[in-house]
Design a protein around this motif. Structure first.
Motif, short mmCIF file in Angstrom:
data_model
loop_
_atom_site.label_atom_id
_atom_site.label_comp_id
_atom_site.label_asym_id
_atom_site.label_seq_id
_atom_site.Cartn_x
_atom_site.Cartn_y
_atom_site.Cartn_z
N GLU B 43 73.89 3.41 -105.96
CA GLU B 43 74.17 2.55 -107.09
C GLU B 43 73.08 2.71 -108.14
OE1 GLU B 43 76.41 -1.13 -105.66
OE2 GLU B 43 74.77 -0.91 -104.26
N SER B 44 73.28 2.06 -109.29
CA SER B 44 72.29 2.25 -110.35
C SER B 44 70.92 1.79 -109.89
CB SER B 44 72.72 1.52 -111.62
OG SER B 44 73.30 0.29 -111.34
N GLN B 192 89.21 13.46 -115.26
CA GLN B 192 88.24 13.56 -114.17
C GLN B 192 88.73 14.53 -113.10
OE1 GLN B 192 86.79 9.65 -112.92
NE2 GLN B 192 87.16 10.25 -110.83
N HIS B 215 78.24 7.77 -108.16
CA HIS B 215 78.31 6.49 -107.45
C HIS B 215 79.70 6.35 -106.86
CE1 HIS B 215 80.19 5.67 -111.30
NE2 HIS B 215 80.86 4.74 -110.66
N MET B 217 82.46 7.14 -104.32
CA MET B 217 82.70 7.69 -102.99
C MET B 217 83.98 8.53 -102.95
SD MET B 217 80.34 7.12 -100.88
CE MET B 217 79.79 6.22 -99.46
N GLY B 218 84.91 8.24 -103.84
CA GLY B 218 86.15 9.01 -103.89
C GLY B 218 85.89 10.44 -104.31
N ALA B 221 84.22 12.28 -101.45
CA ALA B 221 85.13 12.64 -100.37
C ALA B 221 85.92 13.90 -100.71
CB ALA B 221 86.10 11.48 -100.10
N LEU B 256 79.00 -0.15 -98.55
CA LEU B 256 79.56 0.65 -99.65
C LEU B 256 81.03 0.95 -99.38
CD1 LEU B 256 77.23 3.55 -100.82
CD2 LEU B 256 78.01 1.57 -102.12
N SER B 259 83.35 -2.07 -99.65
CA SER B 259 83.52 -2.74 -100.94
C SER B 259 84.32 -1.93 -101.95
CB SER B 259 82.15 -3.09 -101.53
OG SER B 259 81.40 -1.92 -101.76
N ILE B 260 84.64 -0.67 -101.63
CA ILE B 260 85.36 0.14 -102.61
C ILE B 260 86.84 -0.21 -102.61
CG2 ILE B 260 85.81 2.48 -103.42
CD1 ILE B 260 83.80 3.40 -101.32
N PRO B 261 87.38 -0.57 -103.77
CA PRO B 261 88.83 -0.73 -103.82
C PRO B 261 89.45 0.66 -103.73
CG PRO B 261 87.82 -1.28 -105.95
CD PRO B 261 86.74 -0.75 -105.07
N SER B 262 90.40 0.82 -102.84
CA SER B 262 91.00 2.14 -102.68
C SER B 262 92.50 2.00 -102.61
CB SER B 262 90.49 2.78 -101.39
OG SER B 262 91.37 3.79 -100.97
N PRO B 278 70.63 -5.66 -105.79
CA PRO B 278 69.73 -4.55 -105.49
C PRO B 278 68.28 -4.97 -105.73
CG PRO B 278 71.27 -3.98 -107.26
CD PRO B 278 71.58 -5.36 -106.86
#
Lengths: 337, 362
Positions: B43-44, B192, B215, B217-218, B221, B256, B259-262, B278
């Motif tokens: 993260e930042s 993207q 940042h 994760m998608g 992957a 992490l 918490s990711i909306p997927s 943080p």
């Protein structure tokens, strides 16, 4: 969610032009009472312009906006001001929407002062209550915005939007400037508050996965128009419009096992310039279905209207039945709900 | 895997600030093989951007200091090189692509001039050759009708096109290492996807190796072979991408992923955020860096920083930094991270701390 009651927000044939550019083009959309409607699209699709036009921050070129039975475009300034108490906005960047020279307490009390609500003591109590509601300690009221992290600042912005007890919240990319771990905190907070306070919400975002977590229905915008509108599960489970399908297939999934086998529908080309929109369907220059069908002329000549496909789904595409058939065929490679 | 092309070992970079010295990168190690794509995720403020800029030695000289460690390219330590030698490496051997193409392109020079400059800086070629190579590069990154676009200015290009120009510029000298710092963050998803496809095909064709900073994760992957998860200046977990997603070992990585909306998660399953904020690097507490936000913490976590040690699944090169994974006294070795979210009481403590303002009173 019941359809029976009058919608809280009814956008009818809204057009917003900036010079020659029609940022929003003859758009109609209704928001039911108590529902959260997600508005998604890429940059330049007109989502933010729509939200600003609803609140009359940008005056629409034509069209009507009905809020709880009252028309806003033709409403007087005084009437608008009174109505704004009942509809509030949460912006993307909490830091630039909070005055850095005011303490948090002054920031939160300001809307109450403007509308002449309560006295000092009552306002103090209300501010403390709101801070607690968004998960902050009321003692932080004496601090200034720069002392807070991005996520905390967005909580403050949400508290400020809610302090007038509005019925409608328009949230324009409220989590896109935040880190993922903080993003989830704010999404969960919005979900909790919406139920607790019985809010109706227009939730604008470019991130389809975020929108899926919070919306009851979703509208997909492309070049100033709604190209698909459906119940959440329907939109993500059986997207009809070729643009919706491409958009969903472009979202990266945080799972390498899925990513390896995923069939991507990569759009070629870019968004057309909004100042020189092509005649007919604006998506046809990038549309995989248009190409697969051998570029039928109707796409270039006739603007496809938004037509119902099912009780809870409509799309604006001449060949939408072909698209749905293709979607069903590809379901294994696509994204499932 | 052959000998690493680029290797960073125990790197420590500190900045002088008004509040004293802040270690932005604290003990970072990673290695990159030929033709490989690795990702630094975090993260930042986790130090990932400082890390890539330190590889290029592009940090502000007045305030930044390399305190320890080494950065070797083909066995040569870049930290020993003077500025002149470093300039030969920048762009030629290692290229950096920034997040925001609009602010990294010069608005008063044409696209052709800017790419041409990158070519003639490192190679002795005639002017005509420069033009030809520029057109070829633009074609490679998928810009239609490149001959006619040479004279265009950056503002005439869309965001996705500008990012392609940045990639073309990075490729101009066939670098062996490409550092890509959040290159798709500012772009729409459909664009993207195009850029990531381009990057992957360039690696496959040209044999360049890529360090991706992101940042998302998608994105990781879909593209990276190995992942380094960073938190507060250091690597807290590293593994092959498949291992990391299948068997993440330590609580920050769990957080992490939760918490990711997927689009793939069950739709009614609520997101599980990482509570708390943080840490402020200027005021790091002793012990594990993630402890203040960790719902699984125990007394030992505040005593000392855990080492980056082999993860319980035993996969090769899977390392994690967590006392809970200690082979003798670890209490998280068999934890099912998808169902066990940690201690509720600890979680309440973390939320209460997050409701306050960090730092000193005015």
């Amino acid at each position: 969610m019941t359809d029976t009651s009058e919608p809280i927000l009814d956008i009818r044939n809204l057009t917003v032009r900036f010079g020659k550019v029609a940022a929003v083009n003859d758009m109609s959309l209704t928001l039911r009472r108590g529902e959260t409607l997600g508005l998604v699209g890429e940059s330049g699709s007109g989502k933010s312009t729509t939200s600003r036009a609803v609140l009359q921050i940008n005056r629409p070129t034509s069209g009507e906006v009905w809020f709880d039975g009252e028309e806003l475009v033709s409403a007087s300034r005084t009437r608008l001001k009174a109505l704004r108490q009942r509809m509030q906005m949460v912006f993307q960047d909490p830091r630039s929407s909070l005055d850095p020279r005011m303490t948090v307490e002054a920031l939160l009390a300001e809307p109450l002062v403007i509308f002449g609500i309560g006295n000092r003591t009552l306002r103090r109590a209300k501010v403390a209550e709101m801070l607690r509601l968004v998960g902050l300690d009321p003692a932080v009221g004496s601090r200034y915005p720069h002392e807070f992290s991005g996520g905390q600042a967005q909580r403050i912005a949400i508290a400020r939007a809610l302090i007038l007890e509005p019925e409608l919240i328009i949230a324009d990319e409220p989590v896109s400037a935040l880190d993922v771990s903080i993003q989830a905190q704010i999404i969960n907070l919005l979900v909790k508050l919406r139920t607790q306070l019985n809010l109706s919400m227009l939730f604008i975002a470019h991130d389809l996965a975020v929108v899926r977590h919070i919306s009851d229905r979703v509208a997909v915008m492309y070049m100033g128009r709604v190209v698909e509108l459906a119940d959440r599960d329907r939109l993500y489970g059986a997207p009809a419009h070729p643009y919706t399908r491409a958009l969903l297939s472009a979202v990266p999934v945080p799972d390498p096992a899925v990513e390896v086998h995923r069939k991507r529908e990569i759009l070629t080309g870019e968004l057309p310039s909004p100042g020189r929109l092509p005649y007919g369907c604006a998506f046809r220059s990038r549309c995989p279905l248009h190409a697969a069908l051998g570029r039928p002329e109707v796409c270039a000549n006739v603007l496809p209207p938004l037509v119902p496909l099912a009780p809870n789904q409509s799309a604006a595409c001449h060949f939408v039945s072909d698209a749905s058939a293709a979607a069903a065929r590809d379901q294994r490679g696509g994204v499932s709900a | 895997m052959s000998a690493p092309l680029l290797e960073v070992r125990d790197l420590e970079v500190a900045f002088d600030t008004r509040r004293g010295r802040v270690k932005a990168v604290d003990g970072l190690s990673f290695s990159l093989g030929k033709g490989e794509i690795i990702a630094l995720v975090g993260e930042s403020g986790c130090g990932k951007s400082v890390a890539v800029r330190s590889v290029m030695k592009l940090l502000p000289e007045q305030t930044a200091r390399y305190e320890a460690g080494s950065i070797t390219l083909d066995g040569k330590d870049l930290l020993d090189l003077d500025d002149k030698a470093m300039q030969k490496i920048r762009g030629h051997d290692i290229a950096l692509i920034f997040q925001d193409p609009m602010s990294s392109l010069n608005p008063v020079l044409t696209i052709g001039e800017q790419i041409g400059e990158a070519i003639s800086r490192h190679q002795r070629v005639s002017r005509r050759e420069v033009v030809e190579r520029t057109i070829e590069l633009l074609r490679r990154v998928g810009i239609p009708a490149p001959e006619t676009r040479l004279k265009a200015y950056p503002h005439e290009f869309s965001g996705g096109m500008r990012q392609r120009v940045m990639i073309a510029m990075a490729l101009s000298c066939n670098p062996r290492v490409i550092l890509a710092d959040e290159i798709t963050t500012a772009l729409d998803v459909t664009i993207q996807a195009q850029i990531m496809d381009l990057l992957k095909s360039l690696v496959a064709d040209a044999g360049a190796a890529v360090v991706m900073i992101t940042h998302d994760m998608g994105i990781v992957a879909g593209a990276a072979e190995r992942v380094y998860v960073m938190y507060a200046g250091t690597v807290v977990e590293t593994a092959t991408t498949a291992d990391l997603f299948a068997r993440p070992a330590m609580p920050y990585t769990w957080g992490l992923l939760r918490s990711i909306p997927s689009l793939e998660r069950p739709v009614d399953e609520p997101l599980v955020p990482i509570e708390g904020l943080p840490p402020n690097l200027a005021r790091l507490e002793p012990g594990c860096r993630f402890r203040p936000r960790c719902a699984y913490r125990r007394a030992i976590c505040g005593a000392a920083e855990p080492p980056l040690a082999p993860a319980p699944d035993g996969a090769e090169g899977h390392l994690a930094r967590c006392w809970g994974l200690d082979p003798e006294n670890g209490w998280l070795r068999d934890t099912d991270w998808t169902s066990d979210l940690g201690d509720a009481e600890t979680m309440a403590e973390i939320s209460a701390a997050a409701a306050q303002v960090q730092g000193e009173k005015r």
